[in-house]
Structures are given as structure tokens and as C-alpha cells.
Design an enzyme around this catalytic site. Structure first.
Site, mmCIF file in Angstrom:
data_model
loop_
_atom_site.group_PDB
_atom_site.id
_atom_site.type_symbol
_atom_site.label_atom_id
_atom_site.label_comp_id
_atom_site.label_asym_id
_atom_site.label_seq_id
_atom_site.Cartn_x
_atom_site.Cartn_y
_atom_site.Cartn_z
ATOM 1 N N TYR A 142 0.792 -1.281 -0.113
ATOM 2 C CA TYR A 142 -0.119 0.025 0.170
ATOM 3 C C TYR A 142 0.784 1.293 -0.048
ATOM 4 C CZ TYR A 142 -4.747 -2.069 0.922
ATOM 5 O OH TYR A 142 -5.994 -2.564 0.668
ATOM 6 N N ASP A 249 -12.299 -9.278 4.184
ATOM 7 C CA ASP A 249 -13.479 -9.166 3.443
ATOM 8 C C ASP A 249 -14.065 -10.481 3.275
ATOM 9 O OD1 ASP A 249 -13.474 -6.374 3.095
ATOM 10 O OD2 ASP A 249 -13.905 -6.592 0.884
HETATM 11 C C1 IPM Z 1 -10.490 -1.136 4.152
HETATM 12 C C2 IPM Z 1 -10.648 -0.655 2.697
HETATM 13 C C3 IPM Z 1 -9.512 0.386 2.388
HETATM 14 C C4 IPM Z 1 -8.220 -0.252 2.266
HETATM 15 C C5 IPM Z 1 -9.756 1.208 1.194
HETATM 16 C C6 IPM Z 1 -10.875 1.724 0.740
HETATM 17 C C7 IPM Z 1 -8.378 2.041 0.664
HETATM 18 O O1 IPM Z 1 -11.097 -1.323 1.865
HETATM 19 O O2 IPM Z 1 -10.359 -0.446 4.999
HETATM 20 O O3 IPM Z 1 -10.207 -2.455 4.015
HETATM 21 O O4 IPM Z 1 -7.981 -1.074 1.128
HETATM 22 O O5 IPM Z 1 -7.577 -0.579 3.291
HETATM 23 MN MN MN Z 2 -10.793 -3.676 2.520
#
Ligand code: IPM
Ligand code: MN
Length: 370
Positions: A142, A249
């Protein structure tokens, strides 16, 4: 207790779910005689529209001067469909994480008994599922060097981890495992990635400080499968930023909806509490979003302020609402209520221990006010 809480509703459904969490926090404040002072800030797409920046200095100052932050969601399709956009709402969230040094994102995954049937996973697989994901939040791919070649025919993102970044979150994960089922699973891709080998090497060393904790190591591709076929094996998952994003997720599918999972991000400055879901732009303004993830995030915020009894009350209220069979439309099979109604009921539940909700009377078709 007097506490300063920064509130960042953000984009899409963010303001709606935040509104419900504030009802619950206010009910807690009333009941326990706490004084919560809220300062609002703009972040993400709304902040870009107003100021040109996804994280204005004013917002950052508010965050730094608060005891805790309650965050909604960010993201807007107008940027998703424009890969060349120079400024993006996500930069607000990522910039905030970096600026506040939020290296540890904690995502608890708990099954609600009466929602088991909502999960596409066979109920027998959900037995005993109770895990928490420790996701590294301000390193890895990231935040590593990224860019494009001059001729624009190639692009790169780099995954970089320093030993110190691995160590600080690994210690927190092992300590948490000590309070739970005493198992840490490191999820990585150490068969391919050098950065994952560094994680594995140092987690092995750190595990020696915690002899009572069992340490397991799993490649992320296998972990993605194990999350479905044997999720009960996980207690504390420790993983990097990108793998944690994806795996968390996936874990929400076990619970039945992405709208049910909260998170806490802790680090060197003010901590942030936010649902794991995004801004769900298609649902914005329709009063259909599930506020539970944000309300549970407010519960984690209360724990963080040392108000654990209050946090338990919030979690209890959520269970009582769902056990009554009431839920927003994402929780198919429950009696349908709106986002704002869910907030009203949760507010009432934290105020009154004896209140029992009756789904037949309180469903969307009824206008009964409790
Ligand atoms: C999360 C979200 C964020 C991430 C995005 C919106 C940048 O998906 O908090 O999991 O990837 O960290
Ligand atoms: Mn996420």
C-alpha cells in the site's frame, strides 16, 4: 468521563451509519453520565469537493486533538472509473492512517447465532468460529514505492517491510492470543515473496517469547481456502496490509454480511474506529445501509476509552436487535427495517435493559414507535 471524539462521516453511506452510531453513543453518555464532545471533519470525496484535498489540514488537526476517532467510509465511483485521477478519496483514509501511525488494524469476526443461515457457508462449518484479524496497516504494498515508466507502458507497486514494522504488530497479536484460544496464524506468501520470508523469520523469533501460544504459518492462497472450509481453526490471524484487506472481506461472508464487521486501528497517536465496509454508493441516501458495523466500531471505541461495561452494552444491544429478528435489507430473512430505525432501536436497547423488541410489530410495514 469527558472525551473528545472526532467524527468523520465521509462518503456514500458513511453519514447515515455514523448517524446511528452517534444515537447509540449519546444514549450511553446519558445513561452513564459521560460527556462526549464531538468534532466533525471532512475526509475523502466530500473533502475533495469542498477543499481539493482528501484529508484537509483542519481535519488532521481535529484528529490529533481528539481522544478517539469514529470514521464512516470513503470512496466515490466517479474516481473509481477514472484511473488517471490525481486526487482520490482513498488518499484521505490512507493519509490519515499514515499520519496517525495506525499500524495495527484489528478486525474481530464473530458469528451471530441467529444469522448463521444467512451465510452461504454450510452451518456446520461455522461452528466455533471466533477469530480476530491483526492486519498491518501502514506498510507493505500500500505504501511502498509505486509509479509508472516514463513511456507509461508499465507500472509498479513495491512491497517493503522493515523488521520493526513486523515486530510491533506481531507482539500485539501474540499478546491478544494469550487472552483468547492461544493460537496465532501468520498468513503470508513466503514461498514466493522475500518480504513474506522476513515476516516468517521474525514471527518465528518472536513466537519464542510466547511459549504458551501455538504458532501456525499459512500461505495466503491456502488461507483463502481454509477460511471457507475450516474457519474455526483460526484464533488470531496476523498478516500484512494487502493480505489482511482481502482475507478480512472474505471473513465477513462467514458472518453473513460485510455490514456487520467493525474494526479498530491503533498506533502512535489517536486511534480510529471504523466499519470494514466501504462507502456503498449505490445505497447512499436510501436509508438501507446496515449501521451495525459502525455501531460495533463505536463499541470498540468505548472499550478503548476504558469504558468496557459500556462497550459490552453496545454489543449486547446489537445481539438483542438481531435476535429479535430485525435487520437491514442486507440481512435477508430478517424482518426488514431501515438504517435509521435500526439506530433508533439500538439507542432504545442501550437505554433500557428490559426492553424486548417484537419483530412482528416493528417491521418496516409498521409505524409503531417504541
Ligand atoms: C479497508 C478498505 C480500504 C483499504 C480502502 C478503502 C482504501 O478496503 O479499510 O479495508 O484497502 O484498506
Ligand atoms: Mn478492504
Amino acid at each position: 468521563m469527558d472525551s473528545k471524539i472526532a467524527v468523520l462521516p465521509g462518503d456514500g453511506i458513511g453519514p447515515e451509519v455514523i448517524g446511528q452510531a452517534l444515537k447509540v453513543l449519546n444514549a450511553i453518555a446519558d445513561r452513564f453520565n459521560h460527556q462526549f464532545t464531538y468534532s466533525y471533519g471532512d475526509v475523502g470525496g466530500v473533502a475533495i469537493d469542498k477543499t481539493g484535498s482528501p484529508l484537509p489540514d483542519e481535519t488532521l488537526n481535529t484528529l490529533l486533538n481528539s481522544d478517539a476517532v469514529l470514521f464512516g467510509a470513503i470512496g466515490d465511483p466517479k474516481y473509481d472509473n477514472d484511473p488517471t485521477a490525481k486526487v482520490r478519496p482513498e488518499q484521505g483514509l490512507l493519509g490519515m492512517r499514515k499520519a496517525l501511525g495506525l499500524f495495527c488494524n484489528i478486525r474481530p469476526v464473530t458469528i451471530f447465532e441467529n444469522l448463521r443461515h444467512l451465510s452461504p457457508i454450510k452451518e456446520s462449518y461455522l461452528k466455533g468460529v471466533d477469530m480476530v484479524i491483526y492486519r498491518e496497516l501502514i506498510g507493505g504494498i500500500y505504501f511502498g514505492p509505486k509509479g509508472r515508466s516514463e513511456d507509461n507502458t508499465s507500472a509498479y507497486d513495491t512491497c517493503v517491510y522493515k523488521v520493526a514494522e513486523i515486530e510491533r504488530i506481531a507482539h500485539l497479536a501474540f499478546q491478544q492470543a494469550g487472552n483468547r484460544r492461544k493460537k496465532v496464524t501468520l498468513i503470508d506468501k513466503a514461498n514466493v515473496l522475500e518480504s513474506s520470508r522476513l515476516w516468517r523469520e521474525h514471527v518465528q523469533i518472536i513466537s519464542k517469547d510466547y511459549p504458551e501460544i501455538e504458532t501456525d504459518y499459512m500461505f495466503v492462497d491456502n488461507a483463502a481456502m481454509q477460511m471457507i472450509i475450516n474457519p474455526a481453526q483460526f484464533d488470531v490471524i496476523l498478516t500484512s496490509n494487502m493480505f489482511g484487506d482481502i482475507i478480512s472481506d472474505e471473513s465477513s461472508v462467514l458472518v453473513g454480511s460485510l455490514g456487520l464487521l467493525p474494526s479498530a486501528s491503533i498506533g502512535s497517536a489517536t486511534s480510529v474506529f471504523e466499519p470494514i465496509h466501504g462507502s456503498y454508493p449505490q445505497g447512499a441516501g436510501k436509508d438501507i445501509a446496515n449501521p451495525v458495523a459502525t455501531v460495533l466500531s463505536a463499541g470498540l471505541l468505548l472499550d478503548h476509552l476504558g469504558l468496557v461495561e459500556e462497550g459490552n452494552l453496545v454489543r449486547g444491544a446489537v445481539s438483542r436487535l438481531l435476535e429479535a429478528g430485525l435487520g437491514t435489507p442486507d440481512l435477508q430473512g430478517l424482518t426488514k427495517i431501515s438504517c435509521s430505525k435500526a439506530g433508533d432501536y439500538l439507542e432504545a436497547l442501550v437505554s433500557d435493559d428490559d426492553l424486548v423488541l417484537d419483530a412482528e410489530k416493528l417491521g418496516e410495514s409498521s409505524s409503531t414507535i417504541i
